[in-house]
Design a protein around this motif. Sequence first.
Motif, PDB file in Angstrom:
ATOM      1  N   SER A 163       0.843  -1.196   0.000  1.00 15.64           N
ATOM      2  CA  SER A 163       0.000   0.000   0.000  1.00 15.64           C
ATOM      3  C   SER A 163       0.877   1.246   0.000  1.00 15.64           C
ATOM      4  CB  SER A 163      -0.921  -0.001   1.220  1.00 15.64           C
ATOM      5  OG  SER A 163      -0.172  -0.020   2.398  1.00 15.64           O
ATOM      6  N   ILE A 164       0.361   2.305  -0.597  1.00 19.74           N
ATOM      7  CA  ILE A 164       1.165   3.505  -0.790  1.00 19.74           C
ATOM      8  C   ILE A 164       0.431   4.748  -0.293  1.00 19.74           C
ATOM      9  CG2 ILE A 164       2.399   2.554  -2.772  1.00 19.74           C
ATOM     10  CD1 ILE A 164       0.524   4.236  -4.569  1.00 19.74           C
ATOM     11  N   ASN A 165       1.190   5.813  -0.056  1.00 17.06           N
ATOM     12  CA  ASN A 165       0.609   7.130   0.236  1.00 17.06           C
ATOM     13  C   ASN A 165       0.433   7.921  -1.049  1.00 17.06           C
ATOM     14  OD1 ASN A 165       1.147   6.167   2.761  1.00 17.06           O
ATOM     15  ND2 ASN A 165       2.025   8.066   3.539  1.00 17.06           N
ATOM     16  N   ASN A 166       1.426   7.806  -1.934  1.00 17.47           N
ATOM     17  CA  ASN A 166       1.302   8.458  -3.227  1.00 17.47           C
ATOM     18  C   ASN A 166       2.200   7.773  -4.239  1.00 17.47           C
ATOM     19  OD1 ASN A 166       3.984   9.932  -3.570  1.00 17.47           O
ATOM     20  ND2 ASN A 166       3.293  10.903  -1.664  1.00 17.47           N
ATOM     21  N   LEU A 167       1.988   8.083  -5.502  1.00 15.85           N
ATOM     22  CA  LEU A 167       2.799   7.543  -6.589  1.00 15.85           C
ATOM     23  C   LEU A 167       3.204   8.714  -7.454  1.00 15.85           C
ATOM     24  CD1 LEU A 167       2.287   4.301  -8.563  1.00 15.85           C
ATOM     25  CD2 LEU A 167       2.648   6.426  -9.820  1.00 15.85           C
ATOM     26  N   GLN A 168       4.464   8.726  -7.851  1.00 16.64           N
ATOM     27  CA  GLN A 168       4.992   9.845  -8.630  1.00 16.64           C
ATOM     28  C   GLN A 168       5.584   9.310  -9.928  1.00 16.64           C
ATOM     29  OE1 GLN A 168       7.585  12.321  -6.133  1.00 16.64           O
ATOM     30  NE2 GLN A 168       6.531  11.574  -4.299  1.00 16.64           N
ATOM     31  N   TRP A 169       5.559  10.142 -10.944  1.00 13.50           N
ATOM     32  CA  TRP A 169       6.197   9.815 -12.218  1.00 13.50           C
ATOM     33  C   TRP A 169       7.309  10.830 -12.483  1.00 13.50           C
ATOM     34  CZ3 TRP A 169       5.390   5.646 -15.391  1.00 13.50           C
ATOM     35  CH2 TRP A 169       4.267   4.843 -15.108  1.00 13.50           C
ATOM     36  N   TRP A 220       5.678   6.139  -2.647  1.00 13.25           N
ATOM     37  CA  TRP A 220       5.997   6.588  -1.286  1.00 13.25           C
ATOM     38  C   TRP A 220       5.044   5.879  -0.332  1.00 13.25           C
ATOM     39  CZ3 TRP A 220       9.719  10.022   0.514  1.00 13.25           C
ATOM     40  CH2 TRP A 220       9.605  10.388   1.852  1.00 13.25           C
ATOM     41  N   SER A 221       5.630   5.131   0.575  1.00 12.31           N
ATOM     42  CA  SER A 221       4.795   4.351   1.489  1.00 12.31           C
ATOM     43  C   SER A 221       4.933   4.813   2.926  1.00 12.31           C
ATOM     44  CB  SER A 221       5.147   2.861   1.379  1.00 12.31           C
ATOM     45  OG  SER A 221       5.008   2.420   0.054  1.00 12.31           O
ATOM     46  N   GLY A 222       5.497   5.985   3.130  1.00 15.48           N
ATOM     47  CA  GLY A 222       5.617   6.508   4.480  1.00 15.48           C
ATOM     48  C   GLY A 222       6.872   6.093   5.199  1.00 15.48           C
ATOM     49  N   GLY A 223       7.725   5.347   4.534  1.00 11.48           N
ATOM     50  CA  GLY A 223       8.949   4.892   5.179  1.00 11.48           C
ATOM     51  C   GLY A 223      10.108   5.850   5.022  1.00 11.48           C
ATOM     52  N   GLY A 224       9.816   7.036   4.511  1.00 11.45           N
ATOM     53  CA  GLY A 224      10.842   8.052   4.355  1.00 11.45           C
ATOM     54  C   GLY A 224      11.601   7.976   3.057  1.00 11.45           C
ATOM     55  N   LYS A 225      11.189   7.095   2.150  1.00  8.76           N
ATOM     56  CA  LYS A 225      11.948   6.984   0.913  1.00  8.76           C
ATOM     57  C   LYS A 225      11.029   6.673  -0.270  1.00  8.76           C
ATOM     58  CE  LYS A 225      12.924   2.156   1.922  1.00  8.76           C
ATOM     59  NZ  LYS A 225      13.939   1.186   2.351  1.00  8.76           N
ATOM     60  N   LEU A 226      11.457   7.177  -1.436  1.00  6.51           N
ATOM     61  CA  LEU A 226      10.803   6.845  -2.698  1.00  6.51           C
ATOM     62  C   LEU A 226      11.409   5.567  -3.234  1.00  6.51           C
ATOM     63  CD1 LEU A 226      10.533  10.046  -4.935  1.00  6.51           C
ATOM     64  CD2 LEU A 226       8.656   8.638  -4.069  1.00  6.51           C
TER      65      LEU A 226
END
Lengths: 113, 110
Positions: free
Chosen positions: B28-34, B92-98
Amino acid sequence: DTAVSQTPKYLVTQMGNDKSIKCEQNLGHDTMYWYKQDSKKFLKIMFSYNNKELIINETVPNRFSPKSPDKAHLNLHINSLELGDSAVYFCASSQAGGDQPQHFGDGTRLSIL
Amino acid sequence: SQQGEEDPQALSIQEGENATMNCSYKTSINNLQWYRQNSGRGLVHLILIRSNEREKHSGRLRVTLDTSKKSSSLLITASRAADTASYFCATWSGGGKLIFGQGTELSVKP
């Protein structure tokens, strides 16, 4: 007026040497990162700093030592270079938070002979 | 383990055509970036979509997100030769890293 600048752009050196890569950002960001991109373009985070404090250290060999003298600078020193260290190293910066876009430098291409 | 997987690995189209790239992820993710990467350059942020959003537009870019399928797609409409680049999704899953996918290499022929 480059936003994230890295030096040098190219680094060719012998196995066993020690080298440093410098990174500076003029965006006023408080978080900076080092990434490694391999020959297959796989990009993996190595380190992350927030306000000069180490936040992420991703199981990187301790031959790699980052140093952040201030919020705008994050340098990477590599001791005893190995063939497997050949890659492109990217510095990036952002405001803190996962919903902030990251701004990348143009990379340092490290080749180990 | 790597979060994002992208499909196709390479895509070659003619100028004016649309290009669609897909990204799948595992947790699960908080956001997804391109991001886009031109040859010999750093990555450039294109667009961010949050986990509670389904679609987002920016100019000729359209991004969709299906959290039930853990997948996203990037559509570039009316492509140009200047769109030739590698495109990466990152989660970004909240773990501090992309966490980045391995990218799609897009070639747009004039």
